[in-house]
Design a protein around this motif. Structure first.
Motif, PDB file in Angstrom:
ATOM      1  N   UNK A  64       2.156  -2.071  -6.738  1.00  0.00           N
ATOM      2  CA  UNK A  64       3.602  -2.182  -6.604  1.00  0.00           C
ATOM      3  C   UNK A  64       3.878  -2.633  -5.175  1.00  0.00           C
ATOM      4  N   UNK A  65       5.129  -2.905  -4.839  1.00  0.00           N
ATOM      5  CA  UNK A  65       5.410  -3.304  -3.452  1.00  0.00           C
ATOM      6  C   UNK A  65       5.056  -2.230  -2.416  1.00  0.00           C
ATOM      7  N   UNK A  66       4.928  -0.982  -2.844  1.00  0.00           N
ATOM      8  CA  UNK A  66       4.650   0.095  -1.884  1.00  0.00           C
ATOM      9  C   UNK A  66       3.315   0.797  -2.114  1.00  0.00           C
ATOM     10  N   UNK A  67       2.525   0.310  -3.072  1.00  0.00           N
ATOM     11  CA  UNK A  67       1.273   0.992  -3.382  1.00  0.00           C
ATOM     12  C   UNK A  67       0.159  -0.007  -3.699  1.00  0.00           C
ATOM     13  N   UNK A  68      -0.989   0.179  -3.045  1.00  0.00           N
ATOM     14  CA  UNK A  68      -2.183  -0.629  -3.303  1.00  0.00           C
ATOM     15  C   UNK A  68      -3.372   0.296  -3.485  1.00  0.00           C
ATOM     16  N   UNK A  96      -1.836  -3.764   5.133  1.00  0.00           N
ATOM     17  CA  UNK A  96      -0.936  -3.295   4.079  1.00  0.00           C
ATOM     18  C   UNK A  96       0.361  -2.740   4.644  1.00  0.00           C
ATOM     19  N   UNK A  97       0.270  -1.957   5.706  1.00  0.00           N
ATOM     20  CA  UNK A  97       1.481  -1.396   6.312  1.00  0.00           C
ATOM     21  C   UNK A  97       2.400  -2.507   6.809  1.00  0.00           C
ATOM     22  N   UNK A 101       3.520  -1.772   2.458  1.00  0.00           N
ATOM     23  CA  UNK A 101       2.828  -0.834   1.580  1.00  0.00           C
ATOM     24  C   UNK A 101       2.741   0.518   2.284  1.00  0.00           C
ATOM     25  N   UNK A 102       3.078   1.578   1.577  1.00  0.00           N
ATOM     26  CA  UNK A 102       3.081   2.920   2.171  1.00  0.00           C
ATOM     27  C   UNK A 102       2.003   3.841   1.616  1.00  0.00           C
ATOM     28  N   UNK A 103       1.413   3.470   0.487  1.00  0.00           N
ATOM     29  CA  UNK A 103       0.421   4.323  -0.163  1.00  0.00           C
ATOM     30  C   UNK A 103      -0.825   3.520  -0.496  1.00  0.00           C
ATOM     31  N   UNK A 104      -1.976   4.079  -0.146  1.00  0.00           N
ATOM     32  CA  UNK A 104      -3.253   3.473  -0.490  1.00  0.00           C
ATOM     33  C   UNK A 104      -4.022   4.485  -1.323  1.00  0.00           C
TER      34      UNK A 104
END
Length: 158
Positions: A64-68, A96-97, A101-104
């Motif tokens: 998603x736009x915030x999770x990879x 990513x940041x 992206x906020x979550x890995x």
């Protein structure tokens, strides 16, 4: 010395070369082939020596736009225990940041399975700041419990 770069060509070939050097983790031919195929479609960070030879990589899958997801990591055996995996993850966190992206996340074999190589893998992820979220007992088939882990990424300094 080594350098971490985003790789846009030859990702599958690099994945195959590195993962083939690590049969304790990637010894199932069908799984290895899937990692190689996926690597060609994913963001990949490569770890190269000064002479340009790659010795490791980290493939990232956007969810998603915030999770990879850190989909697959490999460093050639000769170069283990020298901080190279950490360097790849640090570079991934910055990349990513910067993209919002906020979550890995990462998936690995859960502690319910006695494999000592994956015990070391879990300890590595924990040392990087990943926390266990949930175990999926049958995601990868019976007898292969999957542990989902999460690391929150810090927004880049402005």
């Amino acid at each position: 010395m080594t350098d971490v770069v985003e790789l846009t060509e030859g990702r599958g070939e690099l994945a195959r070369a590195v993962l083939s050097d690590l049969p304790e983790w990637f010894g199932r031919p069908d799984a290895l082939l899937e990692y190689v195929r996926a690597a060609d479609r994913q963001t990949m960070l490569a770890l190269r020596l000064d002479d340009g030879r790659p010795i490791g990589f980290l493939s990232l899958r956007a969810h998603s736009p915030v999770s990879s997801e850190a989909y697959v990591l490999g460093v050639m055996r000769r170069w283990h225990r020298r901080g190279h995996g950490r360097r790849l993850f640090d570079a991934a966190a910055r990349l990513l940041a910067a993209r919002g992206v906020r979550n890995l996340t990462v998936k690995t074999l859960a502690a319910d399975h006695p494999d000592p190589h994956y015990a070391a893998t879990r300890a590595f992820y924990e040392a990087l700041g990943f926390e266990p979220l949930e175990v999926f007992p049958d995601l990868w088939g019976a007898g292969t419990p999957c542990l989902l882990m999460l690391k929150r990424l810090e927004a880049p300094a402005r």
